[in-house]
Every structure is written in C-alpha cells, then in structure tokens.
Design a protein around this motif. Structure first.
Motif, PDB file in Angstrom:
ATOM      1  N   THR A   1       0.863  -1.247  -0.095  1.00  0.00           N
ATOM      2  CA  THR A   1      -0.167  -0.026  -0.022  1.00  0.00           C
ATOM      3  C   THR A   1       0.834   1.022  -0.001  1.00  0.00           C
ATOM      4  O   THR A   1       2.088   1.233   0.334  1.00  0.00           O
ATOM      5  N   ALA A   2       0.296   2.438  -0.394  1.00  0.00           N
ATOM      6  CA  ALA A   2       0.955   3.607  -0.223  1.00  0.00           C
ATOM      7  C   ALA A   2      -0.139   4.596   0.215  1.00  0.00           C
ATOM      8  O   ALA A   2      -1.354   4.557   0.057  1.00  0.00           O
ATOM      9  N   GLY A   3       0.362   5.775   0.567  1.00  0.00           N
ATOM     10  CA  GLY A   3      -0.374   6.852   1.042  1.00  0.00           C
ATOM     11  C   GLY A   3      -1.124   6.295   2.322  1.00  0.00           C
ATOM     12  O   GLY A   3      -2.518   6.815   2.273  1.00  0.00           O
ATOM     13  N   GLY A   4      -0.750   5.644   3.209  1.00  0.00           N
ATOM     14  CA  GLY A   4      -1.585   5.035   4.182  1.00  0.00           C
ATOM     15  C   GLY A   4      -2.852   4.081   4.019  1.00  0.00           C
ATOM     16  O   GLY A   4      -3.733   4.308   4.703  1.00  0.00           O
TER      17      GLY A   4
ATOM     18  N   VAL B   1       1.111  -7.369 -12.484  1.00  0.00           N
ATOM     19  CA  VAL B   1       0.161  -6.737 -11.549  1.00  0.00           C
ATOM     20  C   VAL B   1      -1.355  -7.642 -11.484  1.00  0.00           C
ATOM     21  O   VAL B   1      -1.714  -7.687 -12.916  1.00  0.00           O
ATOM     22  N   LEU B   2      -1.731  -7.956 -10.458  1.00  0.00           N
ATOM     23  CA  LEU B   2      -2.945  -8.388 -10.738  1.00  0.00           C
ATOM     24  C   LEU B   2      -4.199  -7.464 -10.378  1.00  0.00           C
ATOM     25  O   LEU B   2      -5.315  -7.608 -10.896  1.00  0.00           O
ATOM     26  N   SER B   3      -3.896  -6.581  -9.534  1.00  0.00           N
ATOM     27  CA  SER B   3      -5.182  -5.391  -9.180  1.00  0.00           C
ATOM     28  C   SER B   3      -4.496  -4.220  -8.314  1.00  0.00           C
ATOM     29  O   SER B   3      -3.530  -4.257  -7.704  1.00  0.00           O
ATOM     30  N   ILE B   4      -5.337  -3.191  -8.763  1.00  0.00           N
ATOM     31  CA  ILE B   4      -4.860  -2.012  -8.054  1.00  0.00           C
ATOM     32  C   ILE B   4      -6.164  -1.498  -7.352  1.00  0.00           C
ATOM     33  O   ILE B   4      -7.375  -1.329  -8.091  1.00  0.00           O
ATOM     34  N   ALA B   5      -6.256  -1.112  -6.228  1.00  0.00           N
ATOM     35  CA  ALA B   5      -7.432  -0.616  -5.273  1.00  0.00           C
ATOM     36  C   ALA B   5      -7.183   0.923  -5.232  1.00  0.00           C
ATOM     37  O   ALA B   5      -6.171   1.007  -4.440  1.00  0.00           O
ATOM     38  N   ILE B   6      -7.931   1.830  -5.186  1.00  0.00           N
ATOM     39  CA  ILE B   6      -7.835   3.171  -4.878  1.00  0.00           C
ATOM     40  C   ILE B   6      -9.024   3.590  -3.986  1.00  0.00           C
ATOM     41  O   ILE B   6      -9.978   3.560  -4.515  1.00  0.00           O
ATOM     42  N   GLN B   7      -8.723   4.222  -2.782  1.00  0.00           N
ATOM     43  CA  GLN B   7      -9.829   4.768  -2.046  1.00  0.00           C
ATOM     44  C   GLN B   7     -10.226   6.043  -2.692  1.00  0.00           C
ATOM     45  O   GLN B   7      -9.727   6.814  -3.420  1.00  0.00           O
TER      46      GLN B   7
ATOM     47  N   LEU C   1       1.111   7.634  -6.181  1.00  0.00           N
ATOM     48  CA  LEU C   1       0.954   6.610  -5.008  1.00  0.00           C
ATOM     49  C   LEU C   1       0.788   5.207  -5.753  1.00  0.00           C
ATOM     50  O   LEU C   1       1.255   4.234  -5.238  1.00  0.00           O
ATOM     51  N   VAL C   2      -0.013   5.223  -7.104  1.00  0.00           N
ATOM     52  CA  VAL C   2       0.076   3.942  -7.561  1.00  0.00           C
ATOM     53  C   VAL C   2       1.570   3.416  -7.682  1.00  0.00           C
ATOM     54  O   VAL C   2       1.631   2.128  -7.796  1.00  0.00           O
ATOM     55  N   VAL C   3       2.242   4.178  -8.581  1.00  0.00           N
ATOM     56  CA  VAL C   3       3.743   3.870  -8.822  1.00  0.00           C
ATOM     57  C   VAL C   3       4.631   3.324  -7.694  1.00  0.00           C
ATOM     58  O   VAL C   3       5.095   2.277  -7.454  1.00  0.00           O
ATOM     59  N   SER C   4       4.334   3.961  -6.523  1.00  0.00           N
ATOM     60  CA  SER C   4       4.679   3.410  -5.233  1.00  0.00           C
ATOM     61  C   SER C   4       4.322   2.307  -4.889  1.00  0.00           C
ATOM     62  O   SER C   4       5.067   1.523  -4.443  1.00  0.00           O
ATOM     63  N   ALA C   5       2.978   2.049  -4.827  1.00  0.00           N
ATOM     64  CA  ALA C   5       2.520   0.908  -4.320  1.00  0.00           C
ATOM     65  C   ALA C   5       3.062  -0.461  -5.190  1.00  0.00           C
ATOM     66  O   ALA C   5       3.346  -1.583  -4.786  1.00  0.00           O
ATOM     67  N   VAL C   6       2.885  -0.247  -6.331  1.00  0.00           N
ATOM     68  CA  VAL C   6       3.222  -1.213  -7.629  1.00  0.00           C
ATOM     69  C   VAL C   6       4.854  -1.505  -7.082  1.00  0.00           C
ATOM     70  O   VAL C   6       4.976  -2.616  -7.148  1.00  0.00           O
ATOM     71  N   ASN C   7       5.563  -0.404  -7.103  1.00  0.00           N
ATOM     72  CA  ASN C   7       7.099  -0.842  -6.998  1.00  0.00           C
ATOM     73  C   ASN C   7       7.251  -1.537  -5.675  1.00  0.00           C
ATOM     74  O   ASN C   7       8.131  -2.638  -5.767  1.00  0.00           O
TER      75      ASN C   7
END
Length: 120
Positions: free
Chosen positions: A49-52, A65-71, A86-92
């Motif tokens: 996760t990223a951004g708390g 990459v299987l999935s991306i979840a965004i609040q 945030l997406v790049v950070s979480a994926v990396n």
C-alpha cells in the motif's frame, strides 16, 4: 591396486568420471529444487500500500500486476500526479517484495552461491 576391465586400475578411490557424474546429479537435483521454489513464489501474491492505505497494489511472483485498489477520497481531479505517484509507489513496493521472496527462496537452495555462469 586392482584391475577391472571396465574401470582399469583402481586404488579404491572414486574416479574423476564418478565425481563428475555425482556433481551432475547434484546440479540436476538443485535445479529441480530451484524450479519448485520458483513455481511456489510465482503462485504467491504480494500486496503493498501507499499513502496510508489509500492505494493498494497486488502482484504475483511472476511480477504481474493483479489489481490496483484506490480509495475514493484520494481521487482528486486537481491532483492527478499525486494519485499516479501513489500507484507507482505501491506497485514498485509489491514488485520489490516479490523479487525479494524469489531471491530468498533461491538463496536457501544455493547457499548464496552465484550459479548464473551455469545457466541456473
């Protein structure tokens, strides 16, 4: 020292050919263990996760990459760059975890030896 038509003169010690055959068998066994470990890691899912927890990325051991979840509260049309970061950070991070798991599983089998010159 004895003589054998098959082995020639021997002094009870293992011949070079026998040592080589044993080494080849050990390498084949190690490669089978490495393949099994690789399959196990590839089937494992890694989540970061990223951004708390605002963005969550899930990857597998194949580094897909299987999935991306965004609040929903993170989606701000005025600040798309932050969401992208945030997406790049979480994926990396998820990919780093997958790579680390693969490295650890291989290290456990090879004892930390670099076997790249053997094609392993």
């Amino acid at each position: 020292m004895g003589y054998s038509a098959r082995r020639g003169f021997t002094n009870g010690k293992i011949s070079g050919a026998q040592r080589q055959a044993e080494l080849q068998q050990k390498i084949a066994e190690m490669q089978a263990q490495m393949n099994a470990a690789q399959e196990t890691v590839e089937a494992t899912e890694f989540t970061a996760t990223a951004g708390g927890g605002a963005v969550e990325a899930k990857v597998n051991g194949k580094k897909e990459v299987l999935s991306i979840a965004i609040q929903k509260d993170v989606v701000d049309p005025e600040d798309v760059e932050m969401l992208q970061d945030l997406v790049v950070s979480a994926v990396n991070e998820a990919l780093r975890q997958a790579g680390e798991a693969m490295d650890k599983s291989m290290e456990g089998i090879t004892g930390g030896m670099n076997l790249s010159s053997f094609g392993l």
